[in-house]
Design a protein around this motif. Structure first.
Motif, PDB file in Angstrom:
ATOM      1  N   MET A   1       0.840  -1.206   0.000  1.00 28.54           N
ATOM      2  CA  MET A   1       0.000   0.000   0.000  1.00 28.54           C
ATOM      3  C   MET A   1       0.868   1.247   0.000  1.00 28.54           C
ATOM      4  O   MET A   1       1.885   1.307   0.682  1.00 28.54           O
ATOM      5  CB  MET A   1      -0.899   0.028   1.249  1.00 28.54           C
ATOM      6  CG  MET A   1      -2.056  -0.954   1.223  1.00 28.54           C
ATOM      7  SD  MET A   1      -3.082  -0.786   2.700  1.00 28.54           S
ATOM      8  CE  MET A   1      -3.732   0.850   2.469  1.00 28.54           C
ATOM      9  N   SER A   2       0.458   2.257  -0.741  1.00 31.36           N
ATOM     10  CA  SER A   2       1.205   3.506  -0.780  1.00 31.36           C
ATOM     11  C   SER A   2       0.806   4.426   0.360  1.00 31.36           C
ATOM     12  O   SER A   2       1.592   5.287   0.762  1.00 31.36           O
ATOM     13  CB  SER A   2       0.982   4.201  -2.125  1.00 31.36           C
ATOM     14  OG  SER A   2      -0.414   4.436  -2.329  1.00 31.36           O
ATOM     15  N   THR A   3      -0.419   4.286   0.878  1.00 33.78           N
ATOM     16  CA  THR A   3      -0.892   5.133   1.959  1.00 33.78           C
ATOM     17  C   THR A   3      -0.398   4.587   3.285  1.00 33.78           C
ATOM     18  O   THR A   3      -0.506   3.395   3.566  1.00 33.78           O
ATOM     19  CB  THR A   3      -2.436   5.182   1.970  1.00 33.78           C
ATOM     20  OG1 THR A   3      -2.886   5.653   0.709  1.00 33.78           O
ATOM     21  CG2 THR A   3      -2.921   6.100   3.076  1.00 33.78           C
ATOM     22  N   VAL A   4       0.149   5.470   4.113  1.00 28.00           N
ATOM     23  CA  VAL A   4       0.633   5.058   5.423  1.00 28.00           C
ATOM     24  C   VAL A   4      -0.558   4.771   6.324  1.00 28.00           C
ATOM     25  O   VAL A   4      -1.482   5.596   6.450  1.00 28.00           O
ATOM     26  CB  VAL A   4       1.518   6.159   6.048  1.00 28.00           C
ATOM     27  CG1 VAL A   4       1.909   5.777   7.470  1.00 28.00           C
ATOM     28  CG2 VAL A   4       2.750   6.390   5.189  1.00 28.00           C
ATOM     29  N   ARG A   5      -0.562   3.607   6.926  1.00 27.68           N
ATOM     30  CA  ARG A   5      -1.646   3.260   7.845  1.00 27.68           C
ATOM     31  C   ARG A   5      -1.493   3.998   9.162  1.00 27.68           C
ATOM     32  O   ARG A   5      -0.384   4.236   9.646  1.00 27.68           O
ATOM     33  CB  ARG A   5      -1.646   1.749   8.087  1.00 27.68           C
ATOM     34  CG  ARG A   5      -2.213   0.969   6.904  1.00 27.68           C
ATOM     35  CD  ARG A   5      -1.890  -0.486   6.981  1.00 27.68           C
ATOM     36  NE  ARG A   5      -2.797  -1.284   6.157  1.00 27.68           N
ATOM     37  CZ  ARG A   5      -2.567  -2.539   5.810  1.00 27.68           C
ATOM     38  NH1 ARG A   5      -1.458  -3.147   6.214  1.00 27.68           N
ATOM     39  NH2 ARG A   5      -3.433  -3.200   5.072  1.00 27.68           N
ATOM     40  N   THR A   6      -2.643   4.348   9.751  1.00 28.47           N
ATOM     41  CA  THR A   6      -2.655   5.117  10.998  1.00 28.47           C
ATOM     42  C   THR A   6      -3.256   4.277  12.112  1.00 28.47           C
ATOM     43  O   THR A   6      -4.286   3.619  11.932  1.00 28.47           O
ATOM     44  CB  THR A   6      -3.461   6.405  10.839  1.00 28.47           C
ATOM     45  OG1 THR A   6      -4.809   6.076  10.457  1.00 28.47           O
ATOM     46  CG2 THR A   6      -2.836   7.314   9.785  1.00 28.47           C
ATOM     47  N   VAL A   7      -2.610   4.313  13.270  1.00 27.93           N
ATOM     48  CA  VAL A   7      -3.040   3.518  14.412  1.00 27.93           C
ATOM     49  C   VAL A   7      -3.024   4.384  15.655  1.00 27.93           C
ATOM     50  O   VAL A   7      -2.075   5.149  15.889  1.00 27.93           O
ATOM     51  CB  VAL A   7      -2.112   2.301  14.627  1.00 27.93           C
ATOM     52  CG1 VAL A   7      -2.574   1.482  15.840  1.00 27.93           C
ATOM     53  CG2 VAL A   7      -2.060   1.427  13.382  1.00 27.93           C
ATOM     54  N   LEU A   8      -4.064   4.250  16.465  1.00 31.68           N
ATOM     55  CA  LEU A   8      -4.100   4.858  17.788  1.00 31.68           C
ATOM     56  C   LEU A   8      -3.918   3.751  18.820  1.00 31.68           C
ATOM     57  O   LEU A   8      -4.677   2.779  18.824  1.00 31.68           O
ATOM     58  CB  LEU A   8      -5.424   5.581  18.034  1.00 31.68           C
ATOM     59  CG  LEU A   8      -5.620   6.148  19.452  1.00 31.68           C
ATOM     60  CD1 LEU A   8      -4.628   7.278  19.727  1.00 31.68           C
ATOM     61  CD2 LEU A   8      -7.053   6.629  19.664  1.00 31.68           C
ATOM     62  N   VAL A   9      -2.925   3.885  19.666  1.00 35.30           N
ATOM     63  CA  VAL A   9      -2.727   2.977  20.790  1.00 35.30           C
ATOM     64  C   VAL A   9      -3.164   3.704  22.053  1.00 35.30           C
ATOM     65  O   VAL A   9      -2.662   4.789  22.363  1.00 35.30           O
ATOM     66  CB  VAL A   9      -1.261   2.525  20.906  1.00 35.30           C
ATOM     67  CG1 VAL A   9      -1.068   1.644  22.147  1.00 35.30           C
ATOM     68  CG2 VAL A   9      -0.831   1.782  19.645  1.00 35.30           C
ATOM     69  N   ILE A  10      -4.102   3.102  22.772  1.00 36.33           N
ATOM     70  CA  ILE A  10      -4.611   3.701  24.006  1.00 36.33           C
ATOM     71  C   ILE A  10      -3.981   2.961  25.176  1.00 36.33           C
ATOM     72  O   ILE A  10      -4.231   1.773  25.392  1.00 36.33           O
ATOM     73  CB  ILE A  10      -6.145   3.606  24.080  1.00 36.33           C
ATOM     74  CG1 ILE A  10      -6.789   4.254  22.861  1.00 36.33           C
ATOM     75  CG2 ILE A  10      -6.656   4.253  25.366  1.00 36.33           C
ATOM     76  CD1 ILE A  10      -8.305   4.078  22.795  1.00 36.33           C
ATOM     77  N   GLY A  11      -3.147   3.652  25.938  1.00 35.63           N
ATOM     78  CA  GLY A  11      -2.508   3.054  27.097  1.00 35.63           C
ATOM     79  C   GLY A  11      -1.016   2.878  26.909  1.00 35.63           C
ATOM     80  O   GLY A  11      -0.572   2.238  25.963  1.00 35.63           O
ATOM     81  N   GLY A  12      -0.228   3.468  27.836  1.00 36.74           N
ATOM     82  CA  GLY A  12       1.222   3.448  27.725  1.00 36.74           C
ATOM     83  C   GLY A  12       1.897   2.548  28.735  1.00 36.74           C
ATOM     84  O   GLY A  12       2.971   2.887  29.242  1.00 36.74           O
ATOM     85  N   GLY A  13       1.284   1.381  29.029  1.00 36.89           N
ATOM     86  CA  GLY A  13       1.962   0.373  29.824  1.00 36.89           C
ATOM     87  C   GLY A  13       2.822  -0.498  28.934  1.00 36.89           C
ATOM     88  O   GLY A  13       3.099  -0.163  27.774  1.00 36.89           O
ATOM     89  N   SER A  14       3.226  -1.660  29.444  1.00 41.42           N
ATOM     90  CA  SER A  14       4.140  -2.520  28.693  1.00 41.42           C
ATOM     91  C   SER A  14       3.572  -2.907  27.332  1.00 41.42           C
ATOM     92  O   SER A  14       4.257  -2.819  26.303  1.00 41.42           O
ATOM     93  CB  SER A  14       4.461  -3.781  29.503  1.00 41.42           C
ATOM     94  OG  SER A  14       5.152  -3.456  30.683  1.00 41.42           O
ATOM     95  N   ALA A  15       2.308  -3.349  27.296  1.00 38.05           N
ATOM     96  CA  ALA A  15       1.719  -3.809  26.042  1.00 38.05           C
ATOM     97  C   ALA A  15       1.574  -2.661  25.047  1.00 38.05           C
ATOM     98  O   ALA A  15       1.912  -2.804  23.857  1.00 38.05           O
ATOM     99  CB  ALA A  15       0.366  -4.470  26.299  1.00 38.05           C
ATOM    100  N   GLY A  16       1.075  -1.523  25.489  1.00 34.68           N
ATOM    101  CA  GLY A  16       0.892  -0.388  24.591  1.00 34.68           C
ATOM    102  C   GLY A  16       2.206   0.154  24.071  1.00 34.68           C
ATOM    103  O   GLY A  16       2.329   0.514  22.892  1.00 34.68           O
ATOM    104  N   ASN A  17       3.203   0.231  24.949  1.00 30.05           N
ATOM    105  CA  ASN A  17       4.511   0.704  24.510  1.00 30.05           C
ATOM    106  C   ASN A  17       5.124  -0.245  23.483  1.00 30.05           C
ATOM    107  O   ASN A  17       5.667   0.191  22.456  1.00 30.05           O
ATOM    108  CB  ASN A  17       5.447   0.839  25.710  1.00 30.05           C
ATOM    109  CG  ASN A  17       5.064   1.976  26.632  1.00 30.05           C
ATOM    110  OD1 ASN A  17       4.395   2.924  26.218  1.00 30.05           O
ATOM    111  ND2 ASN A  17       5.466   1.892  27.879  1.00 30.05           N
ATOM    112  N   ALA A  18       5.060  -1.559  23.769  1.00 25.85           N
ATOM    113  CA  ALA A  18       5.608  -2.540  22.831  1.00 25.85           C
ATOM    114  C   ALA A  18       4.894  -2.463  21.483  1.00 25.85           C
ATOM    115  O   ALA A  18       5.528  -2.516  20.420  1.00 25.85           O
ATOM    116  CB  ALA A  18       5.486  -3.945  23.420  1.00 25.85           C
ATOM    117  N   MET A  19       3.583  -2.331  21.521  1.00 26.52           N
ATOM    118  CA  MET A  19       2.793  -2.242  20.293  1.00 26.52           C
ATOM    119  C   MET A  19       3.236  -1.034  19.465  1.00 26.52           C
ATOM    120  O   MET A  19       3.406  -1.115  18.243  1.00 26.52           O
ATOM    121  CB  MET A  19       1.318  -2.101  20.695  1.00 26.52           C
ATOM    122  CG  MET A  19       0.326  -2.327  19.601  1.00 26.52           C
ATOM    123  SD  MET A  19       0.007  -4.082  19.298  1.00 26.52           S
ATOM    124  CE  MET A  19       0.780  -4.269  17.709  1.00 26.52           C
TER     125      MET A  19
END
Length: 376
Positions: A1-19
């Protein structure tokens, strides 16, 4: 894909940071929002990081920092209440033979390592910010942030913990349930010669244990039946923890004098939850404690949350199409492994609550942890 995919991660604990780190590495545009202004940078005393978590941290590129900051060890001891060592057990290297079985760490140190990696990834981070799902369709999710701004994302990943507001907001009704046990935790200096976790089952509590977290520090904990929180005042926390541990020998007499500041003692109930059915609704998906939580009787909570991030990132990166089938495939790949950890963790605690003296705790631990050597 040429369009950059956008993601919102909610939560900055271990799982959110790793994601966030993994998706940024794949070239996606990632916003991370965290409700706490301090990004949980000072919360918690210690954490036991087992091999399968270390495997994910290695993939994140932070293993060398983790090794330098923590205390690696490969066995745990079982002791009598007077401190007599009854058994030393070689721990299972769930991350493979090239990694230690366990690294004990100060929890703020691990969080800071992950924070630094998120910052270095180039993700946009908003602290002191909450997110609300407004609407979604087959192509994206509309979100409003607590600062009043709105945005639209290809995917929203909810890593906002076991009290997840996102989980409730998308109509998933599962909630954490107390197991009947609670834990007192504190950080303290490490006595000379304390170089592994030692556990005492029984005495004035169900479990008394400690884990080295660096050359100079440890965290100590004691597990008992949970109490009505209204009967406890935070100013009494240090006194209560010392009282529970007063009859224990071994290294405990050296540790107890350092349990003197109630503000540094943490008291928490054990909870359990496993979201049954899909972990997503449309283009919003739960990971980590937002989807599952369990008592730390196997020390696997952070590990299986980190694994969630690794598996979901792998699936998202490889897929040309992000849809319900892909997110269901994530659930299907994780559910059996996660269920085994949650159920075993709860069962070990229940045996203690029931006073089941003949229960095969070592066997259940060995069987469950043994399966985690396989890649998630």
């Amino acid at each position: 894909m040429s369009t950059v995919r956008t993601v919102l991660v909610i939560g900055g604990g271990s799982a959110g940071n790793a994601m966030t780190i993994l998706l940024r590495r794949a070239g996606m545009a990632v916003d991370l929002v965290e409700a706490k202004e301090d990004w949980n940078a000072t919360a918690g005393s210690g954490i036991t990081v087992q091999g399968n978590a270390l495997r994910v941290l290695h993939e994140l590129g932070v293993w060398e920092q983790v090794r330098a900051s923590g205390f690696p060890f490969d066995s745990f001891g079982v002791t009598a209440q007077d401190g007599t060592v009854l058994q030393v057990v070689e721990d299972i290297r769930t991350g493979g033979d090239e990694l230690p079985a366990t690294v004990g760490m100060q929890r703020p140190q691990l969080q800071q390592i992950l924070i630094d990696a998120v910052r270095a990834s180039g993700a946009r981070v908003r602290l002191g910010t909450r997110a609300e799902i407004l609407s979604q369709d087959a192509h994206g999710v509309d979100v409003r942030l607590s600062d009043g701004t709105t945005g639209r994302y290809d995917l929203v990943i909810a890593a906002d913990g076991m009290g997840s507001a996102t989980r409730a907001g998308i109509g998933i009704e599962d909630r954490p349930v107390p197991t009947g046990m609670a834990i007192w935790r504190v950080a303290a200096p490490r006595p000379q010669g304390l170089d592994r976790t030692d556990l005492t089952y029984g005495g004035s509590a169900f479990i008394a244990g400690y884990c080295p977290t660096s050359e100079h520090t440890l965290y100590a904990y004691v597990v008992e039946a949970n109490r009505d929180r209204s009967s406890l005042h935070p100013s009494s926390y240090a006194d209560e923890m010392r009282r529970l541990l007063k009859g224990y020998g071994g290294h405990w007499p050296e540790i107890l004098p350092h349990i003197d500041d109630p503000s540094k003692v943490n008291y928490t109930w054990f909870d359990r939850m496993l979201v049954e059915g899909s972990w997503h609704r449309g283009r919003v998906v739960l990971i980590g404690d937002a989807a599952h939580c369990c008592p730390p009787t196997l020390a696997q909570g952070a590990a299986i949350s980190l694994e969630d991030a690794l598996v979901l990132a792998e699936l998202l990166t490889a897929a040309d199409v992000w849809d319900g089938a892909l997110l269901q495939a994530f659930h299907d790949r994780r559910i059996h492994r996660v269920r085994a950890v949650v159920e075993a963790s709860v069962q070990i605690g229940q045996w203690q609550l029931d006073g089941a003296g003949g229960a095969d705790v070592p066997g259940l631990m060995s069987r469950t942890l043994g399966t985690l050597r396989d890649l998630p």
